[in-house]
Design a protein around this motif. Structure first.
Motif, PDB file in Angstrom:
ATOM      1  N   ASN A  77       4.035  -3.307  -5.662  1.00  0.00           N
ATOM      2  CA  ASN A  77       4.936  -2.353  -4.991  1.00  0.00           C
ATOM      3  C   ASN A  77       4.538  -2.207  -3.531  1.00  0.00           C
ATOM      4  N   ARG A  78       5.522  -1.924  -2.715  1.00  0.00           N
ATOM      5  CA  ARG A  78       5.292  -1.750  -1.279  1.00  0.00           C
ATOM      6  C   ARG A  78       5.390  -0.267  -0.932  1.00  0.00           C
ATOM      7  N   TYR A  79       4.472   0.220  -0.055  1.00  0.00           N
ATOM      8  CA  TYR A  79       4.474   1.627   0.370  1.00  0.00           C
ATOM      9  C   TYR A  79       4.300   1.707   1.883  1.00  0.00           C
ATOM     10  N   ARG A  80       5.055   2.575   2.507  1.00  0.00           N
ATOM     11  CA  ARG A  80       4.944   2.744   3.963  1.00  0.00           C
ATOM     12  C   ARG A  80       3.673   3.516   4.303  1.00  0.00           C
ATOM     13  N   LYS A  81       2.875   2.967   5.226  1.00  0.00           N
ATOM     14  CA  LYS A  81       1.678   3.702   5.675  1.00  0.00           C
ATOM     15  C   LYS A  81       2.088   4.650   6.810  1.00  0.00           C
ATOM     16  N   ASP A  82       1.202   5.555   7.189  1.00  0.00           N
ATOM     17  CA  ASP A  82       1.494   6.440   8.329  1.00  0.00           C
ATOM     18  C   ASP A  82       1.814   5.611   9.579  1.00  0.00           C
ATOM     19  N   SER A  83       1.111   4.484   9.734  1.00  0.00           N
ATOM     20  CA  SER A  83       1.313   3.653  10.929  1.00  0.00           C
ATOM     21  C   SER A  83       2.734   3.079  10.988  1.00  0.00           C
ATOM     22  N   PHE A  84       3.389   2.994   9.840  1.00  0.00           N
ATOM     23  CA  PHE A  84       4.769   2.500   9.794  1.00  0.00           C
ATOM     24  C   PHE A  84       5.662   3.395  10.660  1.00  0.00           C
ATOM     25  N   TYR A  85       5.525   4.709  10.464  1.00  0.00           N
ATOM     26  CA  TYR A  85       6.391   5.656  11.195  1.00  0.00           C
ATOM     27  C   TYR A  85       6.015   5.672  12.679  1.00  0.00           C
TER      28      TYR A  85
END
Ligand code: BGP
Length: 493
Positions: free
Chosen positions: A470-478
């Motif tokens: 599964n893929r999850y957005r990290k804080d760095s994504f935002y």
């Protein structure tokens, strides 16, 4: 002030580190498919088989771990060994949703690589593998539909294994023909769709990783110089093919590069720095179309003789690249005192810099490395530049609520981007784009680990291939999404 409005903010990937599906749809084995998993302390190894006896074993990849194959042994996949590239993050089956995530992130460009062994499974086949091409049709179309400009590396540490077992890798001139056939197939297929291409990933790294860059089993200096020459010829023929097939295509060289500092003000250290630059490779050949004198003299001194066809230098001279792409992860301190050298990151031997921090993998973190490198390259070669790799490999923790807090990555990239902007805004460097490494987590090239993560997107997969993927957005994504929206980092007043 500011970056150009059409600046290509992006992210980078390489096929063997993300695709998986290592034998699917007719793909042949590539040189990375016989590399075991290593770790921070244990080097990756190659596996071999003696077909006549069925005996199997392991060997180092070369510097600094000797590559020694028994007589009649061929590099091969063997049972009960874990090979990270076989499944990787399974981009092969996730590319549509991954590209949707990239679109959400706001990427304007994505650096991918095409796997030669998917298109020509043995490298020397007469006809391409249609299924392999269809996979890349899907990827390119998905990128274009998402409004993301593709930047494609033609060879990124994953040539077909048969070319190593049968021909000894790039030491054999015939590879220039096979490579030309492969790139011609791609250019004809993707003309009008893919504008930007890179030839050989980190071509100048042949002096530290001759297996990964050129599939070399013989790794002495003579062999490395000869193999590199063949890659230069292949690069020039690639440029020639692009001009013929689609003159709008832009072909780049790709080198690894970072600032060098001297340990002391002793002129001997400065000389060591100059010599290190000379050892590190010759961007001139692809960029300016000739071998620089320092390299010719070095070859002469060392008794290295390059066999060339009469037309080689003509082809090289007439087909120089359009831009320079480079990877830059940090800097190195150089000294004339060989006793005190150690690995300071990305296989670079140097001395620890007392002014700078290191990553958890011991790579030097240098907030000014992009401004320095961009200026140095631009001053020398006056060609458009592209930062095609840059980033921080770090441990990340997936929290119970599926968030990942990675302020260290934001802090690292913030400094890098600021430094890159300075090169454009203060110094006027001509910069096309920025594709930080591994925008989505993938397998490490150096250690084969998953836990060395670079991405803005976390992939649930561990070092042994377990996990939901599964893929999850990290804080760095935002954070990166905002940087792209603002076309850079705006200084707070
Ligand atoms: C570069 C390679 C990439 C990439 C990167 C990070 O040298 O071109 O393929 O992997 O280094 O290195 P690593 O994966 O070892 O952390």
């Amino acid at each position: 002030m500011g970056l150009p409005a059409d600046f290509l903010w992006g992210g980078a990937l390489a096929a063997n580190q993300c695709e998986g599906a290592y034998l699917e749809d007719g793909k042949g084995l590539s040189i990375s498919d016989v590399m075991t998993k290593g770790s921070k302390t244990e080097p990756r190894q190659l596996t071999w088989l003696i077909p006549e006896t069925g005996k199997t074993g392991f060997t180092g990849t070369g510097f600094p771990f000797p590559l020694s194959l028994p007589n009649n042994a061929k590099l091969a996949v063997i049972d009960d060994v874990y090979y990270p590239s076989h499944n990787a993050i399974d981009f092969y089956h996730h590319y549509k949703s991954d590209i949707a995530l990239a679109k959400e992130l706001g990427l304007k460009c994505m650096r991918i690589s095409m796997n030669w062994a998917r298109i020509y499974p043995n490298g020397d086949d007469e006809k391409p593998n249609e299924k392999g091409l269809q996979f890349y049709d899907g990827v390119i179309d998905a990128l274009l539909e998402a409004g993301i400009e593709p930047l494609v590396t033609l060879s990124h540490y994953k040539m077909p294994l048969n070319l190593v077992n049968r021909y000894g890798g790039w030491l054999d001139y015939r590879l220039t023909d096979y490579f030309e056939r492969y790139v011609t197939t791609l250019f004809e297929r993707y003309k009008g769709k893919v504008r930007y291409w890179l030839t050989f990933n980190e071509i100048n790294a042949i002096y530290i990783s001759p297996y990964m860059t050129a599939g070399l089993l013989k790794q002495d200096e003579q062999s490395r110089a000869q193999a590199l020459h063949h890659q230069f010829v292949a690069s020039a023929r690639t440029v020639r093919a692009a001009r013929r097939i689609d003159p709008d295509m832009k072909i780049g060289q790709m080198i690894t590069r970072g600032p060098l500092y001297t340990l002391t003000a002793n002129p001997k250290d400065k000389l060591a720095l100059m010599e290190r630059r000379h050892e590190e490779g010759t961007p001139e050949v692809q960029v300016l179309g000739y071998y620089p004198n320092y390299k010719l003299k070095e070859y002469e001194r060392k008794g290295i003789r390059i066999e060339m066809l009469p037309e080689d230098m003509e082809v090289i001279k007439n087909n120089t690249v359009d831009f320079i792409g480079f990877s830059c992860y940090g800097s190195t301190v150089v000294t004339a005192d060989k006793e005190v050298l150690s690995n300071t990151g990305n296989m670079l031997m140097g001395v620890r810099n007392e002014y700078l921090q290191q990553s958890e993998w011991g790579w030097t973190i240098d907030p000014d490395c992009l401004r320095l490198t961009l200026n140095e390259l631009y001053d020398h070669y006056h060609k458009p530049l592209w930062v095609v790799e840059n980033g921080l490999g770090a441990f990340d923790k997936l929290e119970d609520d599926k968030t990942v807090h990675d302020p260290y990555r934001v802090e690292f990239l913030q400094a890098q981007i600021r430094s890159m902007q300075e090169a454009v805004e203060i110094d006027g460097v001509d910069l096309i784009g920025y594709t930080p490494w591994g925008w989505i987590d993938l397998v490490s090239a150096g250690s084969g680990e998953m836990k060395k993560r670079y991405g803005f997107v976390y992939v649930d997969c561990d070092d042994d291939g377990n996990g939901s993927l599964n893929r999850y957005r990290k804080d760095s994504f935002y954070w990166y999404k905002k940087v792209i929206e603002n076309n850079g980092i705006k200084e707070e007043k």
